[in-house]
Design an enzyme around this catalytic site. Structure first.
Site, short mmCIF file in Angstrom:
data_model
loop_
_atom_site.label_atom_id
_atom_site.label_comp_id
_atom_site.label_asym_id
_atom_site.label_seq_id
_atom_site.Cartn_x
_atom_site.Cartn_y
_atom_site.Cartn_z
N ASP A 57 37.91 43.17 51.18
CA ASP A 57 39.37 42.94 50.59
C ASP A 57 40.45 43.80 51.59
O ASP A 57 41.39 43.01 52.22
CB ASP A 57 39.72 43.50 49.34
N HIS B 126 39.74 48.64 43.79
CA HIS B 126 40.74 49.44 44.62
C HIS B 126 40.46 51.01 44.43
O HIS B 126 41.21 51.84 44.84
CB HIS B 126 42.16 49.35 44.07
N HIS C 259 47.10 45.77 38.53
CA HIS C 259 46.69 44.35 38.73
C HIS C 259 45.21 44.41 38.36
O HIS C 259 44.59 43.37 37.67
CB HIS C 259 46.97 43.75 39.67
N LYS D 290 47.22 39.87 39.69
CA LYS D 290 48.55 39.75 40.35
C LYS D 290 49.25 38.55 39.81
O LYS D 290 50.50 38.10 40.23
CB LYS D 290 48.49 39.40 41.85
N HIS E 93 39.56 38.18 42.29
CA HIS E 93 39.71 39.99 42.32
C HIS E 93 41.00 40.13 42.21
O HIS E 93 41.41 41.34 41.54
CB HIS E 93 38.90 40.51 43.65
#
Length: 212
Positions: A133, A105, A80, A55, A51
């Site tokens: 997360d 997110h 990201h 990054k 996930h």
């Protein structure tokens, strides 16, 4: 392919990989508690392992910064999920994994990123992944913060019910926390070689062993 990409995360940033490993376990547990089949929960755990793939394209000066990020740095960080999803699309992986990575997110109230999806517009997989997360971020040591206790993290999550998180999924996660002794995984550098995960039957042992 997903395990190879997870290995690339491990090689680039062991801290991000260790975080992803814990999130995979939390997401799998929550999915199973919500009634997903073993295979469905396993697929979500695989998505969780990558996930934060995007990054790997962000510099250490941003990833490991102990001070607050500048606006420009935050915008780079918030790209990201898009970067990770594009990598997965390039490898032609199933859309299930792409969606989970791209939207993890997003916030229930529509104030997340990158697409500002709201409520049930957000794929169910991503809604589960969001809770897992954030819980790991809250309970982990980071350059910019100390870890919260399980109780402190629980209260912080509940404060975001209906804003950051799907309230039904969050309530299930909190109940899972309450009924599972030693739910929170230890933060450490994982020494498991990902090539072993390709051996038949090893994946289940990997997930089960991570709960100890």
């Amino acid at each position: 392919m997903l395990l190879s990409l997870a290995q690339s995360i491990q090689e680039r940033d062991i801290v991000t990989y260790d975080h992803s490993r814990r999130v995979a376990v939390y997401a799998q547990r929550l999915a199973r508690y919500l009634g997903w089949s073993r295979r469905e929960a396993r697929d979500l755990a695989l998505a969780a392992l990558v996930h934060d793939l995007g990054k790997t394209w962000i510099g250490n000066d941003i990833l490991n910064k102990s001070a607050a990020l500048s606006r420009e740095e935050r915008l780079k960080m918030e790209r990201h999920p898009i970067t990770g999803a594009r990598i997965l699309i390039g490898y032609e992986v199933h859309p299930f994994y792409v969606e989970a990575v791209l939207y993890h997110h997003e916030s229930w109230n529509g104030q997340g990123y990158p697409a500002r999806l709201k409520g049930e517009e957000i794929p169910f997989s991503a809604r589960i992944l969001t809770v897992a997360d954030v819980y790991d971020v809250l309970t982990s040591q980071r350059p910019y913060k100390d870890p919260l206790t399980t109780d402190e993290a629980r209260e912080r999550l509940l404060a975001g019910s209906g804003t950051n998180f799907d309230p039904v999924i969050l309530q299930a996660f909190v109940h899972l926390l309450d009924i599972t002794p030693d739910f929170t995984l230890t933060q450490h550098v994982c020494g498991i070689s990902l090539k072993n995960l390709r051996q038949p039957g090893f994946y289940n042992m990997f997930i089960a062993g991570s709960s100890s």
